[in-house]
Design a protein around this motif. Sequence first.
Motif, PDB file in Angstrom:
ATOM      1  N   ALA A  88       7.150   6.467   0.731  1.00 13.53           N
ATOM      2  CA  ALA A  88       6.751   5.337   1.571  1.00 13.53           C
ATOM      3  C   ALA A  88       6.993   5.646   3.043  1.00 13.53           C
ATOM      4  CB  ALA A  88       7.510   4.081   1.175  1.00 13.53           C
ATOM      5  N   SER A  89       6.007   5.289   3.882  1.00 16.97           N
ATOM      6  CA  SER A  89       6.172   5.429   5.332  1.00 16.97           C
ATOM      7  C   SER A  89       5.268   4.453   6.059  1.00 16.97           C
ATOM      8  CB  SER A  89       5.932   6.869   5.788  1.00 16.97           C
ATOM      9  OG  SER A  89       4.663   7.310   5.393  1.00 16.97           O
ATOM     10  N   TRP A  90       5.633   4.180   7.297  1.00 15.78           N
ATOM     11  CA  TRP A  90       4.911   3.215   8.128  1.00 15.78           C
ATOM     12  C   TRP A  90       4.791   3.784   9.532  1.00 15.78           C
ATOM     13  CZ3 TRP A  90       8.814   2.325   4.764  1.00 15.78           C
ATOM     14  CH2 TRP A  90       8.592   1.419   3.725  1.00 15.78           C
ATOM     15  N   LEU A  91       3.583   3.772  10.092  1.00 13.54           N
ATOM     16  CA  LEU A  91       3.355   4.121  11.498  1.00 13.54           C
ATOM     17  C   LEU A  91       3.029   2.815  12.207  1.00 13.54           C
ATOM     18  CD1 LEU A  91       1.076   7.295  11.211  1.00 13.54           C
ATOM     19  CD2 LEU A  91       3.561   7.190  11.444  1.00 13.54           C
ATOM     20  N   LEU A  92       3.915   2.357  13.057  1.00 15.39           N
ATOM     21  CA  LEU A  92       3.775   1.035  13.667  1.00 15.39           C
ATOM     22  C   LEU A  92       3.312   1.142  15.114  1.00 15.39           C
ATOM     23  CD1 LEU A  92       7.004  -0.592  12.221  1.00 15.39           C
ATOM     24  CD2 LEU A  92       4.688  -0.579  11.257  1.00 15.39           C
ATOM     25  N   LEU A 134      -0.099   1.457  10.193  1.00 15.19           N
ATOM     26  CA  LEU A 134      -0.567   2.142   8.993  1.00 15.19           C
ATOM     27  C   LEU A 134       0.582   2.161   7.999  1.00 15.19           C
ATOM     28  CD1 LEU A 134      -2.821   3.757   7.596  1.00 15.19           C
ATOM     29  CD2 LEU A 134      -1.928   5.794   8.740  1.00 15.19           C
ATOM     30  N   CYS A 135       0.351   1.590   6.833  1.00 13.15           N
ATOM     31  CA  CYS A 135       1.401   1.401   5.828  1.00 13.15           C
ATOM     32  C   CYS A 135       1.055   2.197   4.570  1.00 13.15           C
ATOM     33  CB  CYS A 135       1.524  -0.074   5.464  1.00 13.15           C
ATOM     34  SG  CYS A 135       1.742  -1.140   6.891  1.00 13.15           S
ATOM     35  N   ASP A 136       2.026   2.934   4.074  1.00 11.12           N
ATOM     36  CA  ASP A 136       1.822   3.758   2.884  1.00 11.12           C
ATOM     37  C   ASP A 136       3.038   3.590   1.981  1.00 11.12           C
ATOM     38  OD1 ASP A 136       1.372   5.733   0.999  1.00 11.12           O
ATOM     39  OD2 ASP A 136       1.349   7.382   2.430  1.00 11.12           O
ATOM     40  N   LEU A 137       2.828   2.960   0.839  1.00 10.90           N
ATOM     41  CA  LEU A 137       3.935   2.747  -0.100  1.00 10.90           C
ATOM     42  C   LEU A 137       4.111   3.915  -1.057  1.00 10.90           C
ATOM     43  CD1 LEU A 137       3.491  -1.049  -0.838  1.00 10.90           C
ATOM     44  CD2 LEU A 137       4.973   0.083   0.835  1.00 10.90           C
ATOM     45  N   GLY A 138       3.391   5.012  -0.809  1.00 11.09           N
ATOM     46  CA  GLY A 138       3.546   6.204  -1.620  1.00 11.09           C
ATOM     47  C   GLY A 138       2.754   6.181  -2.911  1.00 11.09           C
ATOM     48  N   MET A 139       1.720   5.324  -2.972  1.00  9.19           N
ATOM     49  CA  MET A 139       0.921   5.211  -4.198  1.00  9.19           C
ATOM     50  C   MET A 139      -0.510   5.731  -4.003  1.00  9.19           C
ATOM     51  SD  MET A 139       2.363   1.631  -5.730  1.00  9.19           S
ATOM     52  CE  MET A 139       2.148   0.654  -4.263  1.00  9.19           C
ATOM     53  N   GLY A 140      -0.746   6.467  -2.908  1.00  8.69           N
ATOM     54  CA  GLY A 140      -2.042   7.089  -2.714  1.00  8.69           C
ATOM     55  C   GLY A 140      -3.097   6.247  -2.023  1.00  8.69           C
ATOM     56  N   SER A 164      -4.998   8.571  12.679  1.00  6.13           N
ATOM     57  CA  SER A 164      -3.972   8.709  11.630  1.00  6.13           C
ATOM     58  C   SER A 164      -4.453   8.067  10.334  1.00  6.13           C
ATOM     59  CB  SER A 164      -2.666   8.055  12.063  1.00  6.13           C
ATOM     60  OG  SER A 164      -2.136   8.693  13.190  1.00  6.13           O
ATOM     61  N   ALA A 165      -5.117   6.907  10.449  1.00  2.00           N
ATOM     62  CA  ALA A 165      -5.635   6.216   9.261  1.00  2.00           C
ATOM     63  C   ALA A 165      -6.727   7.037   8.590  1.00  2.00           C
ATOM     64  CB  ALA A 165      -6.157   4.833   9.637  1.00  2.00           C
ATOM     65  N   ASP A 166      -7.614   7.630   9.375  1.00  2.00           N
ATOM     66  CA  ASP A 166      -8.684   8.462   8.801  1.00  2.00           C
ATOM     67  C   ASP A 166      -8.100   9.624   8.011  1.00  2.00           C
ATOM     68  OD1 ASP A 166     -10.618   6.839   9.919  1.00  2.00           O
ATOM     69  OD2 ASP A 166     -11.037   8.189  11.607  1.00  2.00           O
ATOM     70  N   SER A 167      -7.138  10.338   8.585  1.00  3.02           N
ATOM     71  CA  SER A 167      -6.552  11.477   7.860  1.00  3.02           C
ATOM     72  C   SER A 167      -5.741  10.999   6.653  1.00  3.02           C
ATOM     73  CB  SER A 167      -5.708  12.350   8.785  1.00  3.02           C
ATOM     74  OG  SER A 167      -4.595  11.674   9.258  1.00  3.02           O
ATOM     75  N   ALA A 168      -5.069   9.860   6.767  1.00  6.44           N
ATOM     76  CA  ALA A 168      -4.299   9.330   5.630  1.00  6.44           C
ATOM     77  C   ALA A 168      -5.215   8.943   4.476  1.00  6.44           C
ATOM     78  CB  ALA A 168      -3.471   8.126   6.068  1.00  6.44           C
ATOM     79  N   HIS A 169      -6.369   8.357   4.787  1.00  7.41           N
ATOM     80  CA  HIS A 169      -7.306   7.999   3.721  1.00  7.41           C
ATOM     81  C   HIS A 169      -7.864   9.244   3.032  1.00  7.41           C
ATOM     82  CE1 HIS A 169      -7.697   3.969   5.896  1.00  7.41           C
ATOM     83  NE2 HIS A 169      -7.022   3.770   4.777  1.00  7.41           N
ATOM     84  N   ARG A 170      -8.141  10.288   3.805  1.00  8.01           N
ATOM     85  CA  ARG A 170      -8.636  11.547   3.218  1.00  8.01           C
ATOM     86  C   ARG A 170      -7.580  12.191   2.323  1.00  8.01           C
ATOM     87  NH1 ARG A 170     -10.588  12.375   8.274  1.00  8.01           N
ATOM     88  NH2 ARG A 170      -8.889  13.784   8.811  1.00  8.01           N
ATOM     89  N   GLU A 171      -6.317  12.194   2.786  1.00  3.72           N
ATOM     90  CA  GLU A 171      -5.244  12.886   2.074  1.00  3.72           C
ATOM     91  C   GLU A 171      -4.540  12.034   1.023  1.00  3.72           C
ATOM     92  OE1 GLU A 171      -4.577  16.122   2.463  1.00  3.72           O
ATOM     93  OE2 GLU A 171      -6.189  16.235   3.964  1.00  3.72           O
ATOM     94  N   GLY A 172      -4.740  10.709   1.099  1.00  2.00           N
ATOM     95  CA  GLY A 172      -4.065   9.812   0.164  1.00  2.00           C
ATOM     96  C   GLY A 172      -2.630   9.531   0.539  1.00  2.00           C
ATOM     97  N   ARG A 173      -2.258   9.907   1.767  1.00  2.00           N
ATOM     98  CA  ARG A 173      -0.888   9.662   2.257  1.00  2.00           C
ATOM     99  C   ARG A 173      -0.876   9.864   3.768  1.00  2.00           C
ATOM    100  NH1 ARG A 173       2.259  14.463   2.893  1.00  2.00           N
ATOM    101  NH2 ARG A 173       1.026  16.294   2.413  1.00  2.00           N
TER     102      ARG A 173
END
Length: 115
Positions: free
Chosen positions: A41-45, A59-65, A103-112
């Motif tokens: 889990a990570s958050w970019l605020l 950008l919020c990521d609970l570690g579930m892809g 950051s959101a674009d790369s996170a969506h591509r990578e799933g994290r």
Amino acid sequence: MKTFHQDQRRQLLANGHANAGREQTQDFPPVVKLFAPWGGASWLLTELDPDNEDIAFGLCDLGMGCPELASVSLSEIGAVRGPMGLRVERDLYFKGEKPLSASADSAHREGRIIA
């Protein structure tokens, strides 16, 4: 949650004021990265709600892809406990250099979140 330096809090609030009530918002770089040291889990605020400083946006990521742009409660993040009582931490070395949308674009591509 008292995880931010004063200058970080000021910047988060300034960003929140700049985007408050606007349809076309500015795409700020993240000011702070929080993470759970025991998992993914990570958050970019990027901003704090000027009317409720417990609410942050980023950008919020609970570690579930499936990272997403969302508002989060800092008190809820602060209440999370991991193994042996570990808490969510601030990445002391994080420097937000690109806009949140990148950051959101790369996170969506990578799933994290990659930061």
